[in-house]
Design an enzyme around this catalytic site. Structure first.
Site, PDB file in Angstrom:
ATOM      1  N   ASP A   1      -2.713 -13.499   8.324  1.00 27.86           N
ATOM      2  CA  ASP A   1      -3.193 -12.621   7.608  1.00 27.86           C
ATOM      3  C   ASP A   1      -5.031 -12.870   7.155  1.00 27.86           C
ATOM      4  O   ASP A   1      -4.677 -13.391   7.590  1.00 27.86           O
ATOM      5  CB  ASP A   1      -2.339 -13.251   5.675  1.00 27.86           C
ATOM      6  CG  ASP A   1      -2.385 -11.854   5.071  1.00 27.86           C
ATOM      7  OD1 ASP A   1      -2.304 -11.507   4.144  1.00 27.86           O
ATOM      8  OD2 ASP A   1      -3.587 -10.612   4.736  1.00 27.86           O
TER       9      ASP A   1
HETATM   10  C1  GLC Z   1      -4.797  -8.315   2.692  1.00 28.82           C
HETATM   11  C2  GLC Z   1      -3.285  -8.556   2.716  1.00 28.82           C
HETATM   12  C3  GLC Z   1      -2.654  -8.169   3.478  1.00 28.82           C
HETATM   13  C4  GLC Z   1      -3.054  -7.080   4.300  1.00 28.82           C
HETATM   14  C5  GLC Z   1      -4.484  -7.411   5.407  1.00 28.82           C
HETATM   15  C6  GLC Z   1      -5.471  -6.402   5.787  1.00 28.82           C
HETATM   16  O1  GLC Z   1      -5.633  -9.444   2.224  1.00 28.82           O
HETATM   17  O2  GLC Z   1      -2.370  -9.593   1.644  1.00 28.82           O
HETATM   18  O3  GLC Z   1      -1.594  -7.391   3.080  1.00 28.82           O
HETATM   19  O4  GLC Z   1      -2.621  -6.336   5.512  1.00 28.82           O
HETATM   20  O5  GLC Z   1      -5.338  -8.547   3.579  1.00 28.82           O
HETATM   21  O6  GLC Z   1      -6.270  -6.036   4.501  1.00 28.82           O
END
Ligand code: GLC
Length: 740
Positions: free
Chosen positions: A282
């Site tokens: 993430d």
């Molecule tokens: C965010 C979220 C995730 C998302 C990623 C990219 O922090 O936790 O669900 O897909 O970053 O935006």
């Protein structure tokens, strides 16, 4: 022949597919990797953002330099055919090997055409509908150059304080697993090499929804059997239907951050489930192992992440900066990096990017695809099919088209919040249809008396009187209230589940002003709310969630009865936040409240509120009524290799045709660990004309009854089971069978 020409020739050779008629991607990946330096292999594990859509802490990067260096396996938050083509051209023509980039984005509940938030779409209990909407999202996203969506979010969540409960399918394992599969099938289709299919991404792996106190990013602790029985199954379901990518999570699990957790990432995902796609972290979640107190510093975090099985570092800079040194120091094997790189390249081959790196970036196709009328029609159906009728006293609904309506509330004319959180590339400046605009399809302008009344969170009451006057003038009051779209989703936990601000006060004032007038409350919100006060102040409550681009039209289809509401909750609505966590499949305890004496002392209950929720899992009203009768079992006793069939007759005993979501529940009365008082094991959404009856049949096998006990044994013991076919989780079992 210089190196570049050789390589281009080789790359071209690869794309000609001369090695094999049908795609033998492994061989192609092997050949390409033989040409790659260690730095270039590491480059494939790097992902940076285009900075277009802030979805997390913005980390500045010089994207073009990294692309030319071959240090960009993928990018997030870049879309449109032109933007992706321009960046892809640099990768293909100006980097040494010309390896195409993957473009990913949070297409969570639609791309341009926005559907209801996921907790709303789940309430349709319609797998074909969920798959179709994901297919539409893939059509639009791929037309704008996107290869990959960071969806579905398959986190089981049982705490409405957690803002991200809005992004998932709710509290139930079985339903959550079925919905997870539907998303993946919709996004990935049956052939990833087609330019209208995109990679799905199972996230957030794992148990992110069990954050302590519903506070986002908070600690998660649970037994392995709870992890395996509740939080892992939806992820496994996505592997079973071929999901291509996973995203590790922010949270720690039992002391080990999930973005550095070898047990979940390698032992379970790879070794047990044989997952052959790749794992992306993430947003800077590899870096966050430092504040977690699990990594000493950045180089240590990079080591842990790669060795644990996180193949790509989203926005973290760590893999690009430190992996080469870690290999030199013997702290990360080059084989580990080769495996990560191979997984990523394999995915790019499957997408056809080596055949044509630009086949997703077609401006003509983009123009023809976005907001197609059939997509908007589907979004309208979704909004109707996701809206849950929670209360309908005095037959306040459906509305009468001959009446005047006082339309009141901060969300009545809203076209901004209506797309909800993670509204992606959806337009928030006028494309969406508000409830006001939806009403105009059914009523003349002189039948609508509008007054905003108040804001969502500000406490200024100066609009109250205008709203009260409107209520007095009209035949019926229609309130459209709820949360700001930013009050749910990421980093949006609430300790208070009330409708925010002074909206509740306005509801109360309006009821006092028009004590005998019908009041209908339409809610837009991203989580279960505490409606304990409102249920006695209004006649009808329609839970519309954030219904998306065509939300106003879809909601009005329900309000006027064009669509007979059929949605049912996939998440429990508590009486107040003090009951949380509360969900239907809880344990019985050693001191359950006896049915015949709910106030008996020394039982597992509260002294101030009942144990029951305000609205239970699986609940939703219709404009008609359904009767359940004649539950029959194929046998009252089955062996370990047998199947049991349960049937029941469902009759539409009301005056209008409608859908009914029929649910099958079982209860394993005793086991080697205690079992939930009831568990959903099947459901069917059936259509019944008024007066019509249908026999619904469910077949369950022993496989459906198995669970992990605290010795990690996946099995089921002989014994007595209770079984029911019911309209919601609020019922008492009346039938049993024995497993020999
Ligand atoms: C965010 C979220 C995730 C998302 C990623 C990219 O922090 O936790 O669900 O897909 O970053 O935006």
């Amino acid at each position: 022949m210089n190196l570049k020409v050789t390589i281009q020739f080789t790359a071209a050779f690869l794309t000609l597919g001369v090695f094999a008629q049908q795609p033998n991607y492994e061989a192609k990946v092997d050949s390409l990797m033989k040409l790659m330096t260690l730095e270039e292999k590491i480059g494939q594990t790097v992902m940076y953002g285009g900075g277009w859509d802030k979805t997390g802490p913005t980390v500045s990067t010089d994207n073009v330099k990294f692309i030319k260096e071959g240090n960009m396996g993928a990018m997030l938050n870049v879309y449109t055919a032109k933007a992706t083509r321009d960046l892809q051209k640099i990768a293909v023509e100006e980097s040494r090997l010309g390896i195409p980039i993957l473009f990913g984005y949070d297409v969570i509940h639609g791309h341009r055409t926005i559907f209801p938030i996921n907790l709303g779409m789940a309430a349709s209990w319609d797998m074909n509908m969920v798959e179709n909407y994901s297919r539409i999202a893939a059509e639009e996203a791929s037309a704008e150059g996107l290869h990959w969506t960071f969806s579905p979010m398959v986190d089981i969540a049982r705490d409405p304080r957690w803002g991200r409960i809005s992004e998932g399918a709710g509290e139930d394992v079985y339903l959550g697993s079925e919905i997870a599969k539907a998303y993946v099938k919709g996004y990935q289709g049956d052939d990833l090499s087609k330019n209208n299919t995109i990679l799905a991404c199972s996230k957030h792996y794992v148990a992110y929804g069990a954050a302590q106190a519903g506070r986002d990013y908070h600690t998660v602790n649970m037994s392995e059997d709870e992890l395996r029985n509740v939080y892992l199954p939806p992820f496994k379901a996505t592997v079973d239907v071929g999901v291509e990518t996973f995203m590790s999570a922010f949270n720690e699990l039992n002391g080990v951050p999930t973005s550095g957790n070898k047990f979940t990432l390698r032992d379970i995902l790879h070794d047990e489930w044989k997952f052959d796609g790749f794992v992306v972290s993430d947003y800077t979640s590899v870096n966050e192992m430092i504040p977690h107190g699990f990594a000493k510093d950045s180089i240590d975090a990079a080591r842990i992440g790669m060795n644990a099985g996180v193949d790509m570092d989203m926005m973290g800079h760590l893999y690009r900066k430190f992996l080469k040194d870690l290999v030199a120091e013997g702290k990360v094997d080059e084989a580990t990096i080769n495996d990560a790189c191979r997984r990523i390249l394999l995915t790019k081959f499957k997408l056809g990017l080596f055949d044509d790196p630009y086949h997703y970036s077609d401006e003509k196709r983009q123009q023809e695809t976005i907001y197609k009328p059939e997509f908007l029609k589907a979004a309208r159906e979704a909004a109707a099919a996701s809206s849950v009728l929670l209360q309908n006293n005095n037959n306040a609904l459906p509305l009468d088209k001959t009446k005047t309506i006082a339309l009141i509330g901060p969300l009545a004319k809203d076209e901004y919040h209506i797309n909800g959180n993670w509204g992606g590339a959806g337009d928030r400046k006028g494309k969406s249809v508000s409830v006001f605009e939806g009403l105009q399809e059914f009523l003349k302008d002189n039948q609508i008396i509008y007054a905003k009344g108040c804001d969502i969170v500000k406490d200024d009451e100066k609009g109250f009187q205008e709203a009260i006057d409107a209520a007095k003038k009209a035949d019926v009051v229609l309130l459209v209230m709820g949360e700001d779209h930013g009050m749910s989703g990421e980093a949006a936990s609430r300790t208070n589940l009330k409708i925010p601000g002074i909206q509740p006060k306005l509801i109360k004032k309006i009821r006092e002003a028009v004590p005998n007038k019908k009041i209908v409350l339409v809610l837009m919100n991203g989580r279960p709310l505490n409606l304990s006060e409102e249920i006695s102040q209004v006649d009808a409550i329609l839970e519309a969630w954030f219904p998306g681009t065509m939300g106003g039209s879809g909601v009005c289809d329900v309000l006027f009865g064009t669509y007979n509401p059929s949605a049912k909750l996939t998440i429990t609505f508590p009486r107040n936040v003090g009951q949380v966590p509360i969900y239907y499949s809880m344990k019985n305890t050693g001191r359950p409240i006896p049915d015949n004496n709910p106030t008996q002392d020394y039982k597992s209950n509260y002294i101030d509120v009942p144990n029951t929720p305000l609205f239970p899992f699986g609940f939703g009203l219709s404009y008609t009524t359904f009767q359940y009768s004649d539950l029959k079992l194929s046998s009252n006793e089955i062996g370990m290799n047998d199947k049991l069939t349960a049937t029941a007759t469902i009759t539409n005993t009301g005056t209008v045709d409608g859908y009914e979501i029929v649910q099958l529940y079982v209860h394993d009365r005793f086991g080697s660990i205690t079992r939930p008082v009831k568990e959903l094991k099947g459901f069917q959404k059936i259509f019944l004309k008024k007066g019509e009856s249908k026999t619904v049949s469910f077949t369950i096998s022993v496989e459906d009854l198995k669970y992990y006990n605290n010795e990690n044994i996946f099995g089921v013991e002989s014994g007595e089971f209770e079984i029911a076919i019911a309209p919601s989780s609020d019922f008492k079992f009346k039938h049993t069978f024995t497993l020999k």
